[in-house]
Each structure stands twice: as C-alpha cells, then as structure tokens.
Design a protein around this motif. Structure first.
Motif, PDB file in Angstrom:
ATOM      1  N   SER A  91       0.827  -1.222   0.000  1.00 17.40           N
ATOM      2  CA  SER A  91       0.000   0.000   0.000  1.00 17.40           C
ATOM      3  C   SER A  91       0.856   1.265   0.000  1.00 17.40           C
ATOM      4  O   SER A  91       1.967   1.277   0.529  1.00 17.40           O
TER       5      SER A  91
ATOM      6  N   ASN B 290       2.262  -0.582   6.707  1.00 19.63           N
ATOM      7  CA  ASN B 290       3.009  -1.832   6.542  1.00 19.63           C
ATOM      8  C   ASN B 290       3.272  -2.468   7.908  1.00 19.63           C
ATOM      9  O   ASN B 290       4.148  -2.048   8.655  1.00 19.63           O
ATOM     10  N   THR B 291       2.478  -3.511   8.189  1.00 14.61           N
ATOM     11  CA  THR B 291       2.553  -4.183   9.483  1.00 14.61           C
ATOM     12  C   THR B 291       3.946  -4.789   9.679  1.00 14.61           C
ATOM     13  O   THR B 291       4.486  -5.415   8.748  1.00 14.61           O
TER      14      THR B 291
ATOM     15  N   TYR C  21      -5.536  -7.726  17.743  1.00 14.60           N
ATOM     16  CA  TYR C  21      -6.312  -8.332  16.659  1.00 14.60           C
ATOM     17  C   TYR C  21      -7.579  -9.056  17.137  1.00 14.60           C
ATOM     18  O   TYR C  21      -8.612  -8.991  16.463  1.00 14.60           O
TER      19      TYR C  21
ATOM     20  N   ALA D 252     -10.894  -1.493  11.815  1.00 12.97           N
ATOM     21  CA  ALA D 252      -9.796  -2.062  11.015  1.00 12.97           C
ATOM     22  C   ALA D 252     -10.218  -3.338  10.298  1.00 12.97           C
ATOM     23  O   ALA D 252      -9.683  -3.680   9.238  1.00 12.97           O
TER      24      ALA D 252
ATOM     25  N   ALA E 283      -8.533  -3.804   6.463  1.00 18.93           N
ATOM     26  CA  ALA E 283      -7.342  -4.629   6.191  1.00 18.93           C
ATOM     27  C   ALA E 283      -7.659  -5.734   5.188  1.00 18.93           C
ATOM     28  O   ALA E 283      -8.731  -6.325   5.234  1.00 18.93           O
TER      29      ALA E 283
ATOM     30  N   THR F 282     -11.067  -3.594   1.487  1.00 18.97           N
ATOM     31  CA  THR F 282     -12.208  -3.035   2.230  1.00 18.97           C
ATOM     32  C   THR F 282     -13.519  -3.740   1.842  1.00 18.97           C
ATOM     33  O   THR F 282     -13.595  -4.437   0.829  1.00 18.97           O
TER      34      THR F 282
ATOM     35  N   ILE G  94     -14.667  -2.964  -1.622  1.00 18.77           N
ATOM     36  CA  ILE G  94     -13.926  -3.690  -2.664  1.00 18.77           C
ATOM     37  C   ILE G  94     -14.406  -5.145  -2.735  1.00 18.77           C
ATOM     38  O   ILE G  94     -14.556  -5.702  -3.833  1.00 18.77           O
TER      39      ILE G  94
ATOM     40  N   GLU H 245     -16.420  -1.912 -13.186  1.00 23.66           N
ATOM     41  CA  GLU H 245     -16.283  -0.478 -12.909  1.00 23.66           C
ATOM     42  C   GLU H 245     -15.640   0.195 -14.110  1.00 23.66           C
ATOM     43  O   GLU H 245     -14.735  -0.392 -14.723  1.00 23.66           O
TER      44      GLU H 245
HETATM   45  C1  LIG Z   1      -4.773  -3.550  10.301  1.00 14.58           C
HETATM   46  C2  LIG Z   1      -4.234  -3.257   8.923  1.00 14.58           C
HETATM   47  C3  LIG Z   1      -3.053  -3.844   8.515  1.00 14.58           C
HETATM   48  C4  LIG Z   1      -2.527  -3.556   7.237  1.00 14.58           C
HETATM   49  N1  LIG Z   1      -1.329  -4.135   6.870  1.00 14.58           N
HETATM   50  C5  LIG Z   1      -0.792  -3.841   5.657  1.00 14.58           C
HETATM   51  C6  LIG Z   1       0.506  -4.351   5.281  1.00 14.58           C
HETATM   52  O1  LIG Z   1       1.158  -5.078   6.049  1.00 14.58           O
HETATM   53  N2  LIG Z   1       1.025  -4.009   4.076  1.00 14.58           N
HETATM   54  C7  LIG Z   1       0.349  -3.186   3.213  1.00 14.58           C
HETATM   55  O2  LIG Z   1       0.893  -2.926   2.142  1.00 14.58           O
HETATM   56  N3  LIG Z   1      -0.873  -2.667   3.534  1.00 14.58           N
HETATM   57  C8  LIG Z   1      -1.451  -2.962   4.736  1.00 14.58           C
HETATM   58  N4  LIG Z   1      -2.680  -2.434   5.097  1.00 14.58           N
HETATM   59  C9  LIG Z   1      -3.324  -1.488   4.179  1.00 14.58           C
HETATM   60  C10 LIG Z   1      -4.589  -2.007   3.520  1.00 14.58           C
HETATM   61  O3  LIG Z   1      -4.292  -2.944   2.525  1.00 14.58           O
HETATM   62  C11 LIG Z   1      -5.315  -0.781   2.940  1.00 14.58           C
HETATM   63  O4  LIG Z   1      -5.679   0.053   4.034  1.00 14.58           O
HETATM   64  C12 LIG Z   1      -6.558  -1.155   2.173  1.00 14.58           C
HETATM   65  O5  LIG Z   1      -6.222  -1.810   0.979  1.00 14.58           O
HETATM   66  C13 LIG Z   1      -7.418   0.103   1.827  1.00 14.58           C
HETATM   67  O6  LIG Z   1      -6.662   1.074   1.203  1.00 14.58           O
HETATM   68  P1  LIG Z   1      -6.640   2.585   1.721  1.00 14.58           P
HETATM   69  O7  LIG Z   1      -6.417   2.554   3.200  1.00 14.58           O
HETATM   70  O8  LIG Z   1      -5.678   3.333   0.882  1.00 14.58           O
HETATM   71  O9  LIG Z   1      -8.094   3.121   1.493  1.00 14.58           O
HETATM   72  P2  LIG Z   1      -8.720   3.710   0.101  1.00 14.58           P
HETATM   73  O10 LIG Z   1      -8.390   2.760  -0.997  1.00 14.58           O
HETATM   74  O11 LIG Z   1      -8.238   5.120  -0.011  1.00 14.58           O
HETATM   75  O12 LIG Z   1     -10.241   3.669   0.409  1.00 14.58           O
HETATM   76  C14 LIG Z   1     -10.933   4.688   1.134  1.00 14.58           C
HETATM   77  C15 LIG Z   1     -12.433   4.368   1.083  1.00 14.58           C
HETATM   78  O13 LIG Z   1     -12.889   4.404  -0.292  1.00 14.58           O
HETATM   79  C16 LIG Z   1     -13.527   3.182  -0.640  1.00 14.58           C
HETATM   80  N5  LIG Z   1     -13.212   2.826  -2.027  1.00 14.58           N
HETATM   81  C17 LIG Z   1     -12.001   2.881  -2.632  1.00 14.58           C
HETATM   82  N6  LIG Z   1     -12.087   2.455  -3.909  1.00 14.58           N
HETATM   83  C18 LIG Z   1     -13.377   2.105  -4.115  1.00 14.58           C
HETATM   84  C19 LIG Z   1     -14.093   1.574  -5.241  1.00 14.58           C
HETATM   85  N7  LIG Z   1     -13.475   1.314  -6.388  1.00 14.58           N
HETATM   86  N8  LIG Z   1     -15.427   1.316  -5.088  1.00 14.58           N
HETATM   87  C20 LIG Z   1     -16.060   1.575  -3.908  1.00 14.58           C
HETATM   88  N9  LIG Z   1     -15.435   2.095  -2.814  1.00 14.58           N
HETATM   89  C21 LIG Z   1     -14.103   2.341  -2.912  1.00 14.58           C
HETATM   90  C22 LIG Z   1     -12.905   2.139   0.308  1.00 14.58           C
HETATM   91  O14 LIG Z   1     -13.748   1.020   0.486  1.00 14.58           O
HETATM   92  C23 LIG Z   1     -12.744   2.950   1.597  1.00 14.58           C
HETATM   93  O15 LIG Z   1     -13.955   2.974   2.309  1.00 14.58           O
HETATM   94  C24 LIG Z   1      -3.219  -2.689   6.363  1.00 14.58           C
HETATM   95  C25 LIG Z   1      -4.426  -2.094   6.782  1.00 14.58           C
HETATM   96  C26 LIG Z   1      -4.932  -2.352   8.052  1.00 14.58           C
HETATM   97  C27 LIG Z   1      -6.215  -1.693   8.478  1.00 14.58           C
END
Ligand SMILES: Cc1cc2nc3c(=O)[nH]c(=O)nc-3n(C[C@H](O)[C@H](O)[C@H](O)COP(=O)(O)OP(=O)(O)OC[C@H]3O[C@@H](n4cnc5c(N)ncnc54)[C@H](O)[C@@H]3O)c2cc1C
Length: 418
Positions: free
Chosen positions: A119, A150-151, A271, A379, A383, A386, A389, A404
């Motif tokens: 991410s 990044n956990t 968790y 969370a 994680a 979402t 998605i 989409e």
């Molecule tokens: C506890 C935890 C651990 C994590 N660990 C890791 C890790 O180790 N490594 C890593 O790389 N990442 C990690 N993540 C990140 C995680 O993969 C992302 O937070 C997740 O993919 C969502 O991306 P974002 O936070 O950028 O939200 P965004 O993508 O910015 O989304 C924001 C909002 O918009 C909505 N949205 C976005 N696109 C669409 C669409 N096309 N249609 C409808 N709604 C949409 C989403 O559902 C959300 O509600 C972690 C996250 C958490 C919470």
C-alpha cells in the motif's frame, strides 16, 4: 518414486507417518532453528510442496494435518507471520530457483521475518496505481517512494515489495514484484500510532534502496499477477494468527518457540479486539443486568446468528483450500461476514456498556478490553481489502454486473498517473 508413495494420502496415514518421523527425530534440547531445519529436511514442514522444494507433493490439506500432529505430540511446527503466510507461498509459486534457494529455507525455519510493502498513500484499494519507482542500475534495482500501513515493517528482516518499473506501460503492466532487504540505509520505517494506542503498522520511506537483479519474483513487468497471488494467500493467512502448544510440551525448542510466538504477538495483541470479542458479550450482559433488556437480547441473538453463519462460510472456504482449489467467492463473502460480525459486536458492546465503554481505566479489566474493541473493529473492514472492494469483486465476478469504468486502462501510466 516420491516420498509419499510409501503411504496412502489419507489423513490417518499421513498423521501416522508424521508421528513416526517425529518420534524418531524429536529432541527437546535442540535450538529452535536446528529443530525446524530437521522438519524442513524431512518434508513435513510443507508436505503439499514438491519434493524439489522441501515437500512431498501431498494434497494442500496435508500441511495442516502434519502441523497439528506435531503440535499435539508436544513438538513445534512452523513459525507464524507474513513469511509463512505470504512471502514463502508467493516465492514457491513464482520465484526463480535461485531466489527460492536463497530465501525459502530461511523463511520456513523462521530465521528470516517478513513484511509486506504494497500500500501507498495514494494506492490501497487501487493498488495497481502505486508509484514507488524501481529503476535498473547495472546489476541492481534502485527504489524510491513511500509505502504505508506496513505491518511489522519496523522489525522485519525482509519485505515483499511491488514497485513501478515502467511508467510508459499501462497501469497494471508496469509493475514488478521484488524481495527487498529491509536492513539497509535506504529503508526507513516509522511506526504509526493508531487510535487504539497500538502501533502495529508503519510508513516506510525508500530512498535509493537497492535490490539485486536476481531478487525479482516472476518476470519484470509481471508484478501485478504475482501480487494477486500474494493477496489470495493473505485471505487464508489472516485467519491463522495463533499457535497452540500441547500442555506437555517442554524443553529448549518449546521455550524458544514460545518466545518467538510472544514476540510475534506483540504486534497483533489487539487483533482479537478488532474481530469484536463476541466471547465477552453474554457474560458482560449478565453481569451488567442488561441481559433482561429485550433490545439487547435481540441484538445479541443477531450477532450470534451472524457469527454462526460466518463460521460455516469460513468452513467452506477452508474445505476448498484443503482440496487445493483456487480461492473462490467464499473469500470475499467470508471477509464481509467478519466485518459485519465485528460491527454488530461493537453495537452490542456499546448497548451493554453505555458511556463506560469509552473509558479504558475504570479499574475493571473488561472495560479496558471493551474500550479497545470499540476503537479496533473499524480495522476489520479495511485490512486485506475493504468491504466496498469485496462487494465490487462479488458484483463483478459472481453476479456478473458490469465492471467499474476504468478510463486509465490500456494507456501509459505516465499519462493517466494519479
Ligand atoms: C490492520 C491493517 C493492517 C494492514 N497491513 C498492511 C501491510 O502489512 N502491508 C500493506 O501494504 N498494507 C497494509 N494495510 C493497508 C490495507 O491494505 C489498505 O488500508 C486497504 O487496501 C485500503 O486502502 P486505503 O487505506 O488506501 O483506502 P482507500 O483505498 O483510499 O479507500 C478509502 C475508502 O474508499 C472506498 N473505495 C475505494 N475504492 C473504491 C471503489 N473502487 N469502489 C467503492 N469504494 C471504494 C474504500 O472502500 C474505503 O472505504 C493494512 C491495513 C490495516 C487496516
């Protein structure tokens, strides 16, 4: 002849074969790494893998059967974490023999720990829009950019990383998947303090970080395909974050394995709270006298039914995995169900605790846990992809709804960019 030709591929036969090997080999006074070395060499660490790579070409479910048999017998099986859950299976599926030789064994023994650098601030749900850039310089790739959420990145030895290696290719075609050494000057991980006061993930700054050319997983430019493989493994791994030790398990190996698990769990201590702590609900309702309230009772019944049906879905997903089937819609349905359970637990805990659910220091340890539940459940629906998605995936792949709109598809990423 393969090693597994000497017995039938039934659960009972595999368990008997594992235990026979275990009884001959187990030595509680060994060091943890030495013990896991024997386990890896025996073919019982990952029996579903091929003979060339530490396995026995057994069905996918044989891994679980072997690990459970070893643990029940008082021994120690595989380490927890992103190494076993994400990096090792992805490398097994996609990496060159040289990369596998360098990293698989040390990952299976737990000698190397891993994190996932996918991410970015502008690329989470839309992961293929990531912008961290890798440029080939002689025999090395040089990486610049920022990752986030990044956990374990602040203490991992290694990372699986996706970066953009070609800005002139279309969005999904310009990505490459790498194995990165985290212990180098160009990598800085800064822990992020969360609203529940834990700091399990980080932002990671990559400034001229260097990666040997051989550390590309799969082909240059084919990183999206490899990343999708990791994400599929992530769904299975995210439900598997604890290790049981048999009560009789003792000795140096067990002590070191318990210390390893305790260290690992420091990151994941919240968790269980993120899943909602359904186990606390009924006792809590009784002790606060709210169990007689018809609305509370109705909401408790709702969360218990939701949880029960989520368990059945998870059971179906696990059965499909055990049969070696590719992940299907159960993954998305199960993930959505867990989010719903967590949200409903949050609602029920709030009904039961009222305003005291906001307090983390009332003198009652359960209040502290409930306060953490209320701040941790969001969370669950972020994680690993979402809720929105997961619904998109189900809509498009299961219900056959139109995809989409993707105006950036097919055009050079440099032109469509952010
Ligand atoms: C506890 C935890 C651990 C994590 N660990 C890791 C890790 O180790 N490594 C890593 O790389 N990442 C990690 N993540 C990140 C995680 O993969 C992302 O937070 C997740 O993919 C969502 O991306 P974002 O936070 O950028 O939200 P965004 O993508 O910015 O989304 C924001 C909002 O918009 C909505 N949205 C976005 N696109 C669409 C669409 N096309 N249609 C409808 N709604 C949409 C989403 O559902 C959300 O509600 C972690 C996250 C958490 C919470």
């Amino acid at each position: 002849m393969t090693r597994s030709d000497s017995f039938d591929s039934t659960e009972e036969a595999i368990e008997a074969a594992v235990l026979s090997w275990f009884d001959e080999t187990w030595d509680p006074d060994l060091g943890l790494l030495e013990w896991r070395g024997h386990l890896v060499d025996s073919g019982w660490a990952v029996p579903s893998w091929s003979e060339q790579w530490f396995g026995q070409s057994l069905p996918a479910w044989a891994d679980r059967v072997a690990h459970q048999a070893i643990r029940r017998a008082g021994g120690v099986a595989m380490p927890l974490g992103g190494g076993m859950g994400l990096a090792a299976p992805t490398m097994y599926d996609h990496a060159s023999d040289a990369l596998k030789t360098n990293y698989l064994r040390k990952t299976l023994t737990g000698e190397l720990t891993w994190c996932q650098l996918f991410s970015e601030p502008g690329a989470g749900s839309d992961l293929a829009g990531l912008q961290a850039t890798a440029v080939l310089d002689g025999d090395e790739w040089v990486v610049n950019g920022q990752k986030v959420w990044n956990t374990s990145a602040d203490h991992a030895d290694m990372a699986i990383l996706v970066a953009r290696s070609d800005w002139d290719a279309p969005k999904h075609a310009g990505l490459t998947y790498f194995v990165l050494d985290m212990r180098q000057p160009g990598v800085e991980a800064r822990p992020i303090r969360q609203m529940n006061d834990h700091a399990s993930f980080n932002e990671v700054f990559l400034t001229d970080a260097r990666i040997p050319k051989e550390n590309v997983v799969g082909e240059v430019g084919a990183g999206w395909k490899v990343a999708r493989g990791t994400l599929a493994h992530e769904r299975a791994y995210s439900t598997n974050r604890s290790i049981d030790f048999a009560p009789a398990a003792t000795g140096r190996v067990v002590r070191e394995a318990k210390a390893e698990a305790a260290e690992y769990n420091k990151t994941y201590v919240w968790y269980p709270q993120r899943q909602g702590r359904l186990d606390l609900v009924i006792d809590r309702a009784r002790s606060t006298g709210t169990s007689a309230d018809p609305i509370v009772r109705q909401e408790i019944a709702k969360v218990i039914s939701l949880h029960r049906s989520a368990e059945w879905t998870a059971g179906r997903a696990k059965a499909a995995r055990d049969l070696g089937r590719p992940p299907g819609s159960e993954g998305s349905i199960g993930k959505l169900a867990l989010s719903e359970v967590a949200r409903q637990c949050n609602r029920v805990h709030t009904l039961i605790s009222g305003a005291s659910g906001m307090l983390s220091d009332t003198g009652d340890p359960v209040d502290t846990v409930v306060a953490e539940v209320l701040l941790s459940t969001p969370a669950q629906s972020i994680a690993g992809g979402t809720d929105e998605i997961q619904r998109n995936i189900l809509g498009e792949n299961v219900l056959g709804l139109p995809k989409e709109p993707a105006p950036d598809r097919g055009r050079p990423f440099r032109e469509v960019g952010r």
